[in-house]
Design an enzyme around this catalytic site. Structure first.
Site, mmCIF file in Angstrom:
data_model
loop_
_atom_site.group_PDB
_atom_site.id
_atom_site.type_symbol
_atom_site.label_atom_id
_atom_site.label_comp_id
_atom_site.label_asym_id
_atom_site.label_seq_id
_atom_site.Cartn_x
_atom_site.Cartn_y
_atom_site.Cartn_z
ATOM 1 N N ASP A 231 11.095 6.965 -0.571
ATOM 2 C CA ASP A 231 11.059 7.249 -1.866
ATOM 3 C C ASP A 231 10.335 7.962 -2.324
ATOM 4 O O ASP A 231 8.895 7.629 -1.760
ATOM 5 C CB ASP A 231 11.456 5.412 -1.833
ATOM 6 C CG ASP A 231 12.211 5.964 -3.206
ATOM 7 O OD1 ASP A 231 13.222 6.860 -3.668
ATOM 8 O OD2 ASP A 231 12.556 4.840 -3.402
ATOM 9 N N HIS B 231 11.715 17.768 -3.403
ATOM 10 C CA HIS B 231 12.739 16.914 -1.784
ATOM 11 C C HIS B 231 12.268 17.939 -0.711
ATOM 12 O O HIS B 231 11.743 17.522 0.405
ATOM 13 C CB HIS B 231 14.400 17.241 -2.039
ATOM 14 C CG HIS B 231 15.300 16.416 -2.597
ATOM 15 N ND1 HIS B 231 14.458 15.240 -1.948
ATOM 16 C CD2 HIS B 231 15.600 16.234 -3.606
ATOM 17 C CE1 HIS B 231 15.222 14.002 -3.684
ATOM 18 N NE2 HIS B 231 16.449 14.858 -4.349
ATOM 19 N N ARG C 296 24.335 11.351 -7.298
ATOM 20 C CA ARG C 296 23.311 12.021 -8.588
ATOM 21 C C ARG C 296 23.719 12.738 -8.220
ATOM 22 O O ARG C 296 25.217 13.350 -8.241
ATOM 23 C CB ARG C 296 22.024 11.931 -6.905
ATOM 24 C CG ARG C 296 21.511 10.426 -6.630
ATOM 25 C CD ARG C 296 20.101 11.029 -5.741
ATOM 26 N NE ARG C 296 19.451 9.723 -5.328
ATOM 27 C CZ ARG C 296 18.353 9.952 -5.258
ATOM 28 N NH1 ARG C 296 17.650 11.278 -4.932
ATOM 29 N NH2 ARG C 296 17.288 9.411 -5.318
ATOM 30 N N LEU D 50 9.590 10.803 21.740
ATOM 31 C CA LEU D 50 9.996 10.118 20.595
ATOM 32 C C LEU D 50 11.568 10.057 20.200
ATOM 33 O O LEU D 50 12.343 11.019 20.150
ATOM 34 C CB LEU D 50 9.614 10.579 19.523
ATOM 35 C CG LEU D 50 9.713 9.624 18.048
ATOM 36 C CD1 LEU D 50 8.958 8.438 17.630
ATOM 37 C CD2 LEU D 50 8.811 10.918 16.866
ATOM 38 N N ILE E 208 15.244 -2.411 -0.362
ATOM 39 C CA ILE E 208 16.102 -2.345 0.951
ATOM 40 C C ILE E 208 17.022 -1.221 0.974
ATOM 41 O O ILE E 208 17.251 -0.410 1.614
ATOM 42 C CB ILE E 208 17.195 -3.750 2.392
ATOM 43 C CG1 ILE E 208 15.832 -5.236 2.339
ATOM 44 C CG2 ILE E 208 17.615 -3.003 3.730
ATOM 45 C CD1 ILE E 208 15.095 -4.447 3.394
ATOM 46 N N GLU F 263 9.024 -6.258 9.961
ATOM 47 C CA GLU F 263 7.462 -6.593 8.961
ATOM 48 C C GLU F 263 7.563 -5.804 7.867
ATOM 49 O O GLU F 263 8.107 -4.344 8.111
ATOM 50 C CB GLU F 263 6.713 -6.789 9.738
ATOM 51 C CG GLU F 263 6.236 -7.119 11.056
ATOM 52 C CD GLU F 263 6.109 -8.946 10.404
ATOM 53 O OE1 GLU F 263 5.391 -9.469 9.454
ATOM 54 O OE2 GLU F 263 6.301 -9.561 11.400
#
Ligand code: IPE
Ligand code: IPE
Ligand code: MG
Length: 255
Positions: A23, A40, A74, A134, A198, A210
């Site tokens: 964000d 962005h 948006r 990953l 969130i 966490e």
């Protein structure tokens, strides 16, 4: 084994799975008197750095929030700019990710995207599906409530077709129907940009994560900021309902 039933995470100083709400792109651009789309675009650079850093640190999974189900609200011009950026970024980055052995997956309702974007998403997933490095999960048109409702619908369908019974529905079973069920639940949640919420991200999966909030705007977030989050995480005691005393005793018994 899945995170919700895997208490061995208590002893881990490195998270296996990190979830990030990226964000602050708009504010980063505003501060520079640039259009929000420039923020962005700058954010893509941070995403690249963080993905590479996680891969280098042998983090098992990274799940990033790219576009929420609420972001359709948006201005049209910003949504269009974001959609165009997704197509160009996926096309430009996926080969590099493939070379780095990254396995790319998208979560969320992709049916609302243009055919072009859906094709880029499918191509990226197919190209990287067998990669063992990953796990990079990109949440696009994703909402945590959608995810839970979607799981309910699938389970209801199974009950209707006599493939399962109501008695068989428990947390572990439910968990197998939500997004990312093949991965441990996120150990560490990071949100940049200063907001402490969130925003309908992985509401089921984050039950025991966490939570780390940082004011840094996403385009300014770099490797050392992730390292700071990892250091903070290493200092947490994950108790999963137990007492600190119990954890100490368990540790003594193990050694
Ligand atoms: C996050 O940055 C990126 C998306 C939601 C796509 P924002 O665009 O929300 O940035 P701020 O919060 O307005 O600064
Ligand atoms: C959450 O950020 C979604 C993404 C980062 C993609 P938002 O900026 O949309 O969240 P809210 O609406 O301010 O809570
Ligand atoms: Mg925002």
């Amino acid at each position: 084994m899945k995170g919700i039933i895997d208490n061995t995470a208590t002893e881990q100083t490195m998270p296996r799975h990190i979830a990030v709400v990226m964000d602050g792109n708009g504010r980063w651009a505003n501060k520079r008197h640039l259009p929000r789309a420039a923020g962005h675009k700058a954010g893509v650079g941070s995403t690249r750095k963080i993905v590479e850093h996680c891969a280098k640190k042998n983090i098992e999974a990274l799940t990033i929030f790219a576009f929420s189900s609420e972001n359709w609200n948006r201005p049209k011009s910003e949504v269009s700019a974001l959609m165009a950026l997704f197509v160009s970024t996926i096309t430009a980055e996926v080969k590099k990710l493939h070379k780095k052995n990254v396995c790319v997956k998208f979560i969320g309702d992709r049916t609302r995207f243009s055919e072009k974007l859906q094709n880029s998403i499918n191509d990226a997933e197919i190209l990287t599906t067998d990669n063992s490095g990953l796990h990079l999960n990109i949440a696009a048109n994703y909402g945590g409530r959608w995810d839970v409702v979607n799981a309910c619908k699938q389970i209801a369908e199974q009950v209707k077709n006599n493939k399962t019974s109501i008695q068989d529905i428990d947390e572990t079973m439910f968990d197998s129907f939500v997004s990312l069920s093949e991965l441990p639940a996120p150990d560490l949640f990071i949100r940049t940009g200063g907001e402490q919420r969130i925003s309908n991200f992985l509401i089921w999966q984050l039950a025991y994560s966490e939570l780390y909030f940082v004011d840094t705007l996403w385009p300014d977030f770099a490797e050392d900021d992730l390292d700071a989050a990892l250091t903070w995480y290493a200092g947490r005691q994950r108790r999963f309902g137990k007492t600190g005393q119990q954890l100490m005793e368990e540790k003594v018994a193990e050694n």
